[in-house]
Every structure is written in structure tokens, then in C-alpha cells.
Scaffold this active site. Sequence first.
Site, PDB file in Angstrom:
ATOM      1  N   LYS A   1       0.679  -1.320   0.005  1.00 55.99           N
ATOM      2  CA  LYS A   1      -0.010  -0.107   0.010  1.00 55.99           C
ATOM      3  C   LYS A   1       0.477   1.477  -0.118  1.00 55.99           C
ATOM      4  O   LYS A   1       0.207   2.250  -0.298  1.00 55.99           O
ATOM      5  CB  LYS A   1      -0.928   0.083   1.195  1.00 55.99           C
TER       6      LYS A   1
ATOM      7  N   LYS B   1      -6.081 -12.079  -6.296  1.00 54.22           N
ATOM      8  CA  LYS B   1      -7.227 -12.293  -5.420  1.00 54.22           C
ATOM      9  C   LYS B   1      -8.351 -11.173  -5.924  1.00 54.22           C
ATOM     10  O   LYS B   1      -8.194 -10.206  -6.348  1.00 54.22           O
ATOM     11  CB  LYS B   1      -6.937 -11.995  -4.294  1.00 54.22           C
TER      12      LYS B   1
ATOM     13  N   LYS C   1     -12.256  -5.563  -4.054  1.00 52.37           N
ATOM     14  CA  LYS C   1     -13.285  -4.413  -4.296  1.00 52.37           C
ATOM     15  C   LYS C   1     -12.646  -3.330  -4.642  1.00 52.37           C
ATOM     16  O   LYS C   1     -13.168  -2.376  -5.135  1.00 52.37           O
ATOM     17  CB  LYS C   1     -14.089  -4.398  -3.029  1.00 52.37           C
TER      18      LYS C   1
END
Length: 328
Positions: A111, A192, A195
Site C-alpha cells: 500500500k 485475488k 473490491k
Amino acid sequence: MKTIFSGIQPSGVITIGNYIGALRQFVELQHEYNCYFCIVDQHAITVWQDPHELRQNIRRLAAKYLAVGIDPTQATLFIQSEVPAHAQAAWMLQCIVYIGELERMTQFKEKSAGKEAVSAGLLTYPPLMAADILLYNTDIVPVGEDQKQHIELTRDLAERFNKRYGELFTIPEARIPKVGARIMSLVDPTKKMSKSDPNPKAYITLLDDAKTIEKKIKSAVTDSEGTIRYDKEAKPGISNLLNIYSTLSGQSIEELERQYEGKGYGVFKADLAQVVIETLRPIQERYHHWMESEELDRVLDEGAEKANRVASEMVRKMEQAMGLGRRR
């Protein structure tokens, strides 16, 4: 009775990956364990959130928890920020974690990669997650593979605290479901399902309508071979779709391979779309009911009250063990 804790961020979107990997098993677990299901809104603000949207998403997520079958008489459903003990315990755990441990976290590396500036909250996310878990003497944390590292750090912090200040915390264990724990992206089955994927074709949400579901499954990446068989390495696309079909229908992958022997991807995908639509239809109906009901606030108020009782007592014990404040 053993205790389970699980938290989900209120991002606004719940995918069928979240449903299969987490929410679906929560419904079964709530009858066998003392369950705490937490909407982790304090984790969400480690990156910028629109305040109005965040508040809406918290409410939507609570309605989705209830819509999939979480029963407030069986489990405790609450919002993290409504239980001050989470932030208090996180600070105490930050004081015993090492910077190197936090910087080694894979999620922090991913991130923060390529960013000029990252918030301190992104780095100190794991002690808050550890606090979430340890406050309730949690035995089991149901997580996906990607969260395993955070649970290992939580265990380390619990053991470190117990060694320094006396036995207080239960050492939790990660529970990773074997089938369907990792549902992959529909456009890139090596990643994966997420969202946060910029391509909405990559995932199916709990609230997608029938037409959207049909389109997304029809366009899902497969391969040119055309045979329906499970092979994660050579055929990741069709293997991912078989995983979804198997988990939602209750049929084994072997049964599905036999059922679709000699049939093309088109037939398989059309049938899978119907399985997904029929699974989500009752959930969507219940979701709209909860969103329009005043009962939702009552459930969340009661959940916060129950969680506060347990968590504030654990914070009191942590403070006492560490020598904070006055002895009463």
C-alpha cells in the site's frame, strides 16, 4: 465456548469473494462460538475517506452483515469507533511493537509502494488489528491467506505482553477455510478478487443485479482449451469459476467436472450465473429491508453496549498491568 472475532472495513462494496471467504462461514460459526463481528471504521481512515460516504458505508455494511444471516441474538455486531477501548488498547500495543516488525508487513509494503507520503496509521494498522482481536480474549480469527501475517504479529504481541506484564491475553489462532477462501479476479485469475480493483468486471458485488452478474461471468477470463476441469496452475480462470460454483452450490468440483464433461464454457458460465443470482436474491431482499428499518440502529446500539462492557474491562486490566494511572 470459544470466542471468534472478525472485522471488515466499511468500503461500500462487498464482493462474492468476501461472501464466500468470510461472511458465509460467519453465519455457521455464530451458532457454535461466541462471535464478535466488527465494522472496522478506524482501519478505514488509514487512507482518506469522504466523511459522508464513510458514514453511509458503515450503515450499508451493517445491513449486509444482517442480510447474509448474522443473527444479533447469537452474535455481537458493532462499530469499532463506538468502542473507545480499541484505540486505547492499540496505543498500548504500539508501545511494545517494533518499527521493523511493522515495516516488514506485506500489506504495508504494497500500500505504500510508489507513494510520496503515507500516513502513520497505515504503518500502525497491525497493532490496532491486534487490539481488536485481543480485547475479547479471542481464540479464533477467520481470515484469508493475505491476513495470516497480521495474525502472526498479533500472536507475537500477545506473547510479548504476557511475558512482560503477566498472563493476560489469550493467544489467538488464524482459521483459513480450505475451499473458496481465495476467490480470484474475473479478469485476472492470478490475482485475488478485490473490491478496490479499478475494473468493475473483475468482481461481483452482493448487490449486483441479474443482468450485471450474467455479463460479468460471461466475460470472465478462461482459456482456449475449452474443457471444464480444475487445474489451478494451467487453467486458473476456469478453476476460479469452478471454485465459485462449488462453494455456492454445495457440489464438489469433481461432480461439476463430470456434469460439464463435453460441454462448452458458454453453458457452464450461463449455469454459474444463475447459481450466483439465486444465491444473492434473498440476501438483496433482506438488505433493503434492513436499510429501511429503524431496527438497524437498535441492533448496533446493543452490540456496542455489549462490546464496550467486555473491551473496557480488558483495557482496565492492561493499564493495571502496565502501571498506568492510579490503582483503584
